[in-house]
Design an enzyme around this catalytic site. Sequence first.
Site, PDB file in Angstrom:
ATOM      1  N   ARG A 120       0.804  -1.234   0.000  1.00 52.55           N
ATOM      2  CA  ARG A 120       0.000   0.000   0.000  1.00 52.55           C
ATOM      3  C   ARG A 120       0.833   1.279   0.000  1.00 52.55           C
ATOM      4  O   ARG A 120       0.353   2.333   0.425  1.00 52.55           O
ATOM      5  CB  ARG A 120      -0.976   0.032   1.183  1.00 52.55           C
ATOM      6  CG  ARG A 120      -1.957  -1.125   1.167  1.00 52.55           C
ATOM      7  CD  ARG A 120      -3.142  -0.869   2.059  1.00 52.55           C
ATOM      8  NE  ARG A 120      -3.914  -2.099   2.181  1.00 52.55           N
ATOM      9  CZ  ARG A 120      -3.745  -2.983   3.170  1.00 52.55           C
ATOM     10  NH1 ARG A 120      -2.864  -2.761   4.120  1.00 52.55           N
ATOM     11  NH2 ARG A 120      -4.474  -4.069   3.189  1.00 52.55           N
ATOM     12  N   LYS A 142       3.407  11.109 -11.774  1.00 50.28           N
ATOM     13  CA  LYS A 142       2.576  10.164 -12.520  1.00 50.28           C
ATOM     14  C   LYS A 142       3.322   8.849 -12.670  1.00 50.28           C
ATOM     15  O   LYS A 142       4.462   8.816 -13.133  1.00 50.28           O
ATOM     16  CB  LYS A 142       2.278  10.708 -13.916  1.00 50.28           C
ATOM     17  CG  LYS A 142       1.239  11.799 -13.936  1.00 50.28           C
ATOM     18  CD  LYS A 142       0.865  12.076 -15.382  1.00 50.28           C
ATOM     19  CE  LYS A 142      -0.188  13.151 -15.491  1.00 50.28           C
ATOM     20  NZ  LYS A 142      -0.571  13.370 -16.896  1.00 50.28           N
ATOM     21  N   GLU A 184      10.046  17.889 -25.321  1.00 50.07           N
ATOM     22  CA  GLU A 184       9.401  18.351 -24.083  1.00 50.07           C
ATOM     23  C   GLU A 184      10.010  19.667 -23.609  1.00 50.07           C
ATOM     24  O   GLU A 184       9.323  20.527 -23.051  1.00 50.07           O
ATOM     25  CB  GLU A 184       9.504  17.282 -22.985  1.00 50.07           C
ATOM     26  CG  GLU A 184       8.847  15.951 -23.330  1.00 50.07           C
ATOM     27  CD  GLU A 184       7.317  15.971 -23.288  1.00 50.07           C
ATOM     28  OE1 GLU A 184       6.740  16.882 -22.657  1.00 50.07           O
ATOM     29  OE2 GLU A 184       6.704  15.079 -23.894  1.00 50.07           O
ATOM     30  N   LYS A 226       7.843  22.804 -15.071  1.00 52.44           N
ATOM     31  CA  LYS A 226       6.880  21.726 -14.830  1.00 52.44           C
ATOM     32  C   LYS A 226       6.490  21.677 -13.354  1.00 52.44           C
ATOM     33  O   LYS A 226       5.325  21.462 -13.024  1.00 52.44           O
ATOM     34  CB  LYS A 226       7.432  20.378 -15.290  1.00 52.44           C
ATOM     35  CG  LYS A 226       6.369  19.302 -15.191  1.00 52.44           C
ATOM     36  CD  LYS A 226       6.637  18.028 -15.946  1.00 52.44           C
ATOM     37  CE  LYS A 226       5.431  17.098 -15.739  1.00 52.44           C
ATOM     38  NZ  LYS A 226       5.682  15.732 -16.227  1.00 52.44           N
ATOM     39  N   GLU A 236      -4.068  16.941 -11.500  1.00 57.24           N
ATOM     40  CA  GLU A 236      -4.446  17.154 -12.892  1.00 57.24           C
ATOM     41  C   GLU A 236      -5.924  17.487 -13.066  1.00 57.24           C
ATOM     42  O   GLU A 236      -6.625  16.854 -13.862  1.00 57.24           O
ATOM     43  CB  GLU A 236      -4.106  15.910 -13.719  1.00 57.24           C
ATOM     44  CG  GLU A 236      -4.005  16.219 -15.197  1.00 57.24           C
ATOM     45  CD  GLU A 236      -3.345  15.096 -15.985  1.00 57.24           C
ATOM     46  OE1 GLU A 236      -3.428  13.937 -15.578  1.00 57.24           O
ATOM     47  OE2 GLU A 236      -2.738  15.414 -17.009  1.00 57.24           O
ATOM     48  N   ARG A 240      -2.800  21.743 -15.049  1.00 54.67           N
ATOM     49  CA  ARG A 240      -1.835  20.755 -15.473  1.00 54.67           C
ATOM     50  C   ARG A 240      -2.082  20.272 -16.902  1.00 54.67           C
ATOM     51  O   ARG A 240      -1.167  19.766 -17.555  1.00 54.67           O
ATOM     52  CB  ARG A 240      -1.868  19.568 -14.491  1.00 54.67           C
ATOM     53  CG  ARG A 240      -0.745  18.607 -14.677  1.00 54.67           C
ATOM     54  CD  ARG A 240      -0.576  17.743 -13.440  1.00 54.67           C
ATOM     55  NE  ARG A 240       0.359  16.683 -13.687  1.00 54.67           N
ATOM     56  CZ  ARG A 240       0.860  15.891 -12.748  1.00 54.67           C
ATOM     57  NH1 ARG A 240       0.499  16.061 -11.503  1.00 54.67           N
ATOM     58  NH2 ARG A 240       1.710  14.947 -13.043  1.00 54.67           N
ATOM     59  N   ASN A 244      -0.076  18.966 -21.697  1.00 56.55           N
ATOM     60  CA  ASN A 244      -0.404  18.073 -22.807  1.00 56.55           C
ATOM     61  C   ASN A 244      -0.344  18.774 -24.169  1.00 56.55           C
ATOM     62  O   ASN A 244      -0.812  18.224 -25.163  1.00 56.55           O
ATOM     63  CB  ASN A 244      -1.787  17.453 -22.585  1.00 56.55           C
ATOM     64  CG  ASN A 244      -1.745  16.420 -21.483  1.00 56.55           C
ATOM     65  OD1 ASN A 244      -0.801  15.640 -21.392  1.00 56.55           O
ATOM     66  ND2 ASN A 244      -2.748  16.428 -20.632  1.00 56.55           N
ATOM     67  N   HIS A 247       0.081  16.859 -27.344  1.00 50.60           N
ATOM     68  CA  HIS A 247      -0.125  15.449 -26.993  1.00 50.60           C
ATOM     69  C   HIS A 247      -1.400  14.848 -27.587  1.00 50.60           C
ATOM     70  O   HIS A 247      -1.477  13.635 -27.759  1.00 50.60           O
ATOM     71  CB  HIS A 247      -0.119  15.263 -25.477  1.00 50.60           C
ATOM     72  CG  HIS A 247       1.265  15.284 -24.885  1.00 50.60           C
ATOM     73  ND1 HIS A 247       2.116  16.353 -25.031  1.00 50.60           N
ATOM     74  CD2 HIS A 247       1.958  14.349 -24.174  1.00 50.60           C
ATOM     75  CE1 HIS A 247       3.263  16.089 -24.401  1.00 50.60           C
ATOM     76  NE2 HIS A 247       3.193  14.879 -23.887  1.00 50.60           N
ATOM     77  N   HIS A 251      -0.540  11.684 -29.360  1.00 53.62           N
ATOM     78  CA  HIS A 251      -1.040  10.361 -28.953  1.00 53.62           C
ATOM     79  C   HIS A 251      -1.725   9.659 -30.116  1.00 53.62           C
ATOM     80  O   HIS A 251      -1.641   8.436 -30.249  1.00 53.62           O
ATOM     81  CB  HIS A 251      -2.017  10.489 -27.783  1.00 53.62           C
ATOM     82  CG  HIS A 251      -1.342  10.739 -26.469  1.00 53.62           C
ATOM     83  ND1 HIS A 251      -2.013  11.263 -25.386  1.00 53.62           N
ATOM     84  CD2 HIS A 251      -0.062  10.545 -26.059  1.00 53.62           C
ATOM     85  CE1 HIS A 251      -1.161  11.383 -24.363  1.00 53.62           C
ATOM     86  NE2 HIS A 251       0.027  10.959 -24.759  1.00 53.62           N
ATOM     87  N   HIS A 264       7.874   8.798 -28.197  1.00 54.80           N
ATOM     88  CA  HIS A 264       6.865   9.732 -27.688  1.00 54.80           C
ATOM     89  C   HIS A 264       7.217  11.183 -28.052  1.00 54.80           C
ATOM     90  O   HIS A 264       6.383  11.939 -28.546  1.00 54.80           O
ATOM     91  CB  HIS A 264       6.743   9.563 -26.173  1.00 54.80           C
ATOM     92  CG  HIS A 264       5.817  10.533 -25.513  1.00 54.80           C
ATOM     93  ND1 HIS A 264       4.456  10.517 -25.713  1.00 54.80           N
ATOM     94  CD2 HIS A 264       6.056  11.575 -24.661  1.00 54.80           C
ATOM     95  CE1 HIS A 264       3.892  11.500 -25.013  1.00 54.80           C
ATOM     96  NE2 HIS A 264       4.846  12.148 -24.370  1.00 54.80           N
TER      97      HIS A 264
END
Lengths: 360, 360
Positions: A120, A142, A184, A226, A236, A240, A244, A247, A251, A264
């Site tokens: 946990r 993330k 980035e 960032k 997010e 935030r 993206n 993106h 994506h 990416h």
Amino acid sequence: MREVVVPLAQRSYTIAIGEGLLDRRDLLAPIVAGRQVAIVSNVTVAPLYAARLRAALEPDADCVIEVALPDGEAHKHWGTLNAIFDALLEHRFDRSAILVALGGGVVGDMTGFAAAVYQRGIDFIQVPTTLLAQVDSSVGGKTGINHPLGKNMIGAFHQPRLVLADVGCLATLPERELSAGLAEVIKHGAIADAAYLDAVERALPALLARDPGALADTVARSCEIKAGVVGSDERESGLRAILNFGHTFGHAIEAGLGYGEWLHGEAVGAGMVMAADLSRRLGLLDAAAAGRLRDAIAAAGLPVRGPAWPADRYVELMSVDKKAERGTPRFVLLEGLGRACVRRAPDDAVRETLAACAPG
Amino acid sequence: MREVVVPLAQRSYTIAIGEGLLDRRDLLAPIVAGRQVAIVSNVTVAPLYAARLRAALEPDADCVIEVALPDGEAHKHWGTLNAIFDALLEHRFDRSAILVALGGGVVGDMTGFAAAVYQRGIDFIQVPTTLLAQVDSSVGGKTGINHPLGKNMIGAFHQPRLVLADVGCLATLPERELSAGLAEVIKHGAIADAAYLDAVERALPALLARDPGALADTVARSCEIKAGVVGSDERESGLRAILNFGHTFGHAIEAGLGYGEWLHGEAVGAGMVMAADLSRRLGLLDAAAAGRLRDAIAAAGLPVRGPAWPADRYVELMSVDKKAERGTPRFVLLEGLGRACVRRAPDDAVRETLAACAPG
């Protein structure tokens, strides 16, 4: 050495940036002293750097084990994650144990997620060895794995206790991956800091030559930007989303080609060109600024056009993107260089952008 | 209807307790309105209660899907968890979706963990249908799955938005499971509230007869006690350990027999008798109090002796328990009824207790 603090109240942590940090026992000891430590890396990175990191950890840790995962996004799934749990349980690692992620984004995401859910939740340290991981995945917490029906669909927000971004590791980084990391970097300038975008444009030759000073300056400023965004929106829910930028299109490119075909950062490079073009069509950005961004992306060694698919294919791919709530894609756009916003865009404008930037 | 608030700052939530709550659209609507909802249950419970719950959810939800897991602890692993993710992704559930766990502890633990990690965390509601789940797993936010090398080794702390404890569901609960739930009820009295232990002793006949009023009173007070403990120690760093009274011995019994042979509450029942005996041997508890606790456990229909194994087997099984840090077991003991403490116990006292309570 430079330091950037990611401000998240009790979960705040420091990103240390510089050359040779892998060997810095003094930075690691305050966190790992007396604890069971697992270095989680992959079969490509471990032979290059694990021994140095182990040497810095071993004098202070209770014990150090190593787990080498297979290399690549294709292995970012439960089976690989479970290999980490197997090793921890076989060595009877308890809740006070700490994981150290040594590698790029995939290693960082998986190790962070393993730490988020082992018993946990236990601590972890990030030692990112790619430019992308140093400027992007080392900030924000993330973590996660892929599901056959979607990338990063299973994961958690889990903050590291410390990030060591050793720019010396970038010396062995393949050229394509260096460029992918610069995508980035350029993004950070484009969405939040026009002066930084200027500086990056000027520094591109030094960055591509892997000048340690230029790399450290860049990693530090990108992390600051960032960290500023993440610090005000850890989960997010709003701001935030500007991270993206590029993106939604990116994506779609990754999903359509099959993940791994383009890196990416390469998909984000072409995606940013598209997002800037769409911003221009909606009257938010002037043509000169859009052109300048495109030139910087090209100079970083990145693609500026998407794959030649019909617009319908892009639209379909974007509709399943997870940032698209219930099928209606939102876009991160620019209202000038250094100023991002989030908007829904009319379908015809999106199709004009696709026709211009990815003629199929 | 009774309400207990679990005080966890922004993560605070309400446990509603009473008869017929499954049908209470008014309680569910404020949370589920306009959202994608998945009822996650198992093949035993779903046929009994899913239709009623669906009827209460459907008028306000965006949509309601159902996922029926196989029944039992043996299925509390990644493969079953993934069945939840498959269903959510096939129906394109986004981050605003909410899961509703309808069932006992296994369903609650798995659904809560699925919610904790689906798209890095979504909301969930608990609708516990066993007494154990109503008094125990509905408070505390512990979620997770088992690993072949250990129970609950993979998981997260993730709080529900709401718990609906419908004591009407206990009418269909098998007798052994009712008794297993009473083990935790007796535990709450033993560790924290002597007056409650008195009340439970008096109410045992009504509880075993499933009197709704007696059940609701008991579920409410047990939740209050557990909420009080959890509220002051959400991440289990200290005080929360007292909730493990009876569990060090109990886990050894479960692990030694193979999980599922005895119910968890049955193992805790015998484990509490052992822990009380050990407390007495260490001079913390008088013989009358230990005997009274033992009588209450027996009256609840629970075992008061462990399986007849040699003491060495128990000691070995306890050494791998996850509450044992680096192999030295700590015990939750009683310094009187209603007052728990955590102590390391000398090996010879532990062996005397085992010889007395589980002669092998």
